[in-house]
Motif scaffolding. Structure first.
Motif, PDB file in Angstrom:
ATOM      1  N   ALA A  21    -104.332  49.228  -9.863  1.00 27.51           N
ATOM      2  CA  ALA A  21    -104.095  49.908  -8.337  1.00 27.51           C
ATOM      3  C   ALA A  21    -103.023  50.825  -8.327  1.00 27.51           C
ATOM      4  CB  ALA A  21    -103.984  48.667  -7.398  1.00 27.51           C
ATOM      5  N   ILE A  61    -106.636  52.345  -1.366  1.00 25.66           N
ATOM      6  CA  ILE A  61    -105.036  51.395  -1.735  1.00 25.66           C
ATOM      7  C   ILE A  61    -104.137  52.094  -1.589  1.00 25.66           C
ATOM      8  CG2 ILE A  61    -104.351  50.398  -3.646  1.00 25.66           C
ATOM      9  CD1 ILE A  61    -106.959  49.540  -4.607  1.00 25.66           C
ATOM     10  N   SER A  62    -102.948  51.671  -0.984  1.00 31.31           N
ATOM     11  CA  SER A  62    -101.605  52.353  -0.846  1.00 31.31           C
ATOM     12  C   SER A  62    -100.693  51.110  -1.070  1.00 31.31           C
ATOM     13  CB  SER A  62    -101.594  52.860   0.695  1.00 31.31           C
ATOM     14  OG  SER A  62    -101.350  51.832   1.411  1.00 31.31           O
ATOM     15  N   ILE A  76    -102.685  42.528  -1.860  1.00 32.29           N
ATOM     16  CA  ILE A  76    -103.689  42.188  -3.003  1.00 32.29           C
ATOM     17  C   ILE A  76    -103.405  40.918  -2.992  1.00 32.29           C
ATOM     18  CG2 ILE A  76    -104.460  42.303  -5.327  1.00 32.29           C
ATOM     19  CD1 ILE A  76    -103.745  45.189  -5.358  1.00 32.29           C
ATOM     20  N   ASN A  77    -104.321  39.872  -2.710  1.00 28.06           N
ATOM     21  CA  ASN A  77    -104.123  38.322  -2.855  1.00 28.06           C
ATOM     22  C   ASN A  77    -104.575  37.894  -4.201  1.00 28.06           C
ATOM     23  OD1 ASN A  77    -104.349  35.591  -2.601  1.00 28.06           O
ATOM     24  ND2 ASN A  77    -104.781  35.787  -0.262  1.00 28.06           N
ATOM     25  N   THR A  84    -101.085  48.058   0.886  1.00 27.47           N
ATOM     26  CA  THR A  84    -102.152  47.101   0.664  1.00 27.47           C
ATOM     27  C   THR A  84    -101.940  45.941   0.103  1.00 27.47           C
ATOM     28  OG1 THR A  84    -103.593  49.152   0.007  1.00 27.47           O
ATOM     29  CG2 THR A  84    -104.466  47.135  -0.660  1.00 27.47           C
ATOM     30  N   TYR A 141    -113.142  43.892  -8.103  1.00 33.20           N
ATOM     31  CA  TYR A 141    -112.478  43.458  -7.055  1.00 33.20           C
ATOM     32  C   TYR A 141    -111.655  44.604  -6.101  1.00 33.20           C
ATOM     33  CZ  TYR A 141    -108.824  40.441  -4.326  1.00 33.20           C
ATOM     34  OH  TYR A 141    -108.026  40.055  -3.295  1.00 33.20           O
ATOM     35  N   LEU A 142    -111.115  45.574  -6.683  1.00 34.99           N
ATOM     36  CA  LEU A 142    -110.436  46.530  -6.286  1.00 34.99           C
ATOM     37  C   LEU A 142    -111.383  47.488  -5.621  1.00 34.99           C
ATOM     38  CD1 LEU A 142    -107.534  47.286  -9.117  1.00 34.99           C
ATOM     39  CD2 LEU A 142    -107.491  46.115  -6.761  1.00 34.99           C
ATOM     40  N   ASN A 143    -112.439  47.714  -6.137  1.00 34.68           N
ATOM     41  CA  ASN A 143    -113.749  48.430  -5.496  1.00 34.68           C
ATOM     42  C   ASN A 143    -114.128  48.151  -4.050  1.00 34.68           C
ATOM     43  OD1 ASN A 143    -114.144  50.674  -7.760  1.00 34.68           O
ATOM     44  ND2 ASN A 143    -115.672  49.139  -8.607  1.00 34.68           N
ATOM     45  N   ASP A 144    -113.681  46.949  -3.969  1.00 37.55           N
ATOM     46  CA  ASP A 144    -113.874  46.529  -2.361  1.00 37.55           C
ATOM     47  C   ASP A 144    -113.072  47.086  -1.371  1.00 37.55           C
ATOM     48  OD1 ASP A 144    -116.017  44.800  -3.406  1.00 37.55           O
ATOM     49  OD2 ASP A 144    -115.066  42.822  -3.132  1.00 37.55           O
ATOM     50  N   PHE A 145    -111.885  47.551  -1.838  1.00 42.36           N
ATOM     51  CA  PHE A 145    -111.183  48.057  -0.807  1.00 42.36           C
ATOM     52  C   PHE A 145    -111.353  49.679  -0.638  1.00 42.36           C
ATOM     53  CE2 PHE A 145    -108.288  44.793  -3.030  1.00 42.36           C
ATOM     54  CZ  PHE A 145    -107.648  44.379  -1.813  1.00 42.36           C
ATOM     55  N   ASP A 146    -111.285  49.920   0.798  1.00 42.57           N
ATOM     56  CA  ASP A 146    -111.558  51.438   1.034  1.00 42.57           C
ATOM     57  C   ASP A 146    -110.619  52.296   0.532  1.00 42.57           C
ATOM     58  OD1 ASP A 146    -113.985  50.511   2.364  1.00 42.57           O
ATOM     59  OD2 ASP A 146    -112.891  50.384   4.164  1.00 42.57           O
TER      60      ASP A 146
END
Length: 191
Positions: free
Chosen positions: A186, A153-154, A159-160, A157, A146-151
């Motif tokens: 994250a 993370i800060s 996260i739902n 960000t 799931y986290l790999n889908d984000f370009d």
């Protein structure tokens, strides 16, 4: 294809039936069609591809009236719901989607999951087999994917957690555990 492209494709299909399509930002409903007057009005702020495809199916079927708002017992409504899902599923598959992505399909199009599952599984035994399989991955492994889908993370960000749980078919009683794992992986602080 993004969501806006899909909406524009549906609008184009509606216009092919010689129906005027009007966007009204403060329109009180998501969308409504009057086949007699040959007009569809939709709110661009609240519209989903599913709701607009639903209107397209009313146009295609020549539906002329409802008994009342939210008339879920009307067979025209049930038919439009079913055909809208099949129409969107066909587009989704031609864009490379598969039964492995049914939750992504629902999130992207706004189609209700259980209705989509029911309808799509009727046309594909692969869907039934896939959705009935136990997912042997741990929440941690799902979180990594799931986290790999984000370009990037800060701290800003979003996260739902609900979306994560739905996407991986994780029971909602695992909400706190999933939230802790996602935020830990994250490296984000919980607010």
């Amino acid at each position: 294809m993004n969501k806006q492209d899909l909406i524009e494709l549906i609008v184009f299909n509606i216009q092919n039936y010689k129906i005027d399509v009007i966007e009204v930002a403060d329109f009180p409903a998501d969308a409504i069609t009057n086949n007699k007057r040959k007009i569809t009005v939709y709110n661009p702020e609240t519209i989903t591809p599913y709701k607009l495809a639903h209107e397209l199916m009313h146009i295609k079927n020549g539906d002329m009236h409802r008994f009342q708002d939210y008339d879920t017992l009307n067979p025209q409504e049930a038919k439009a719901n079913r055909e809208a899902i099949l129409f969107l599923w066909d587009i989704f598959e031609t864009q490379g989607g598969s039964h492995h992505d049914i939750s992504i399909f629902c999130e992207f199009t706004g189609c209700p999951f259980y209705l989509s599952y029911s309808i799509i599984s009727e046309i594909s035994n692969d869907v039934i087999e896939f959705l009935n399989e136990e997912d042997s991955r741990t929440i941690e492994e799902c979180a990594d994917e799931y986290l790999n889908d984000f370009d990037f993370i800060s701290d800003t960000t979003i996260i739902n957690i609900e979306s994560f749980l739905k996407r991986y078919g994780i029971n909602f009683n695992q909400f706190d555990k999933a939230r802790n794992i996602l935020f830990s992986k994250a490296n984000l602080k919980r607010v």
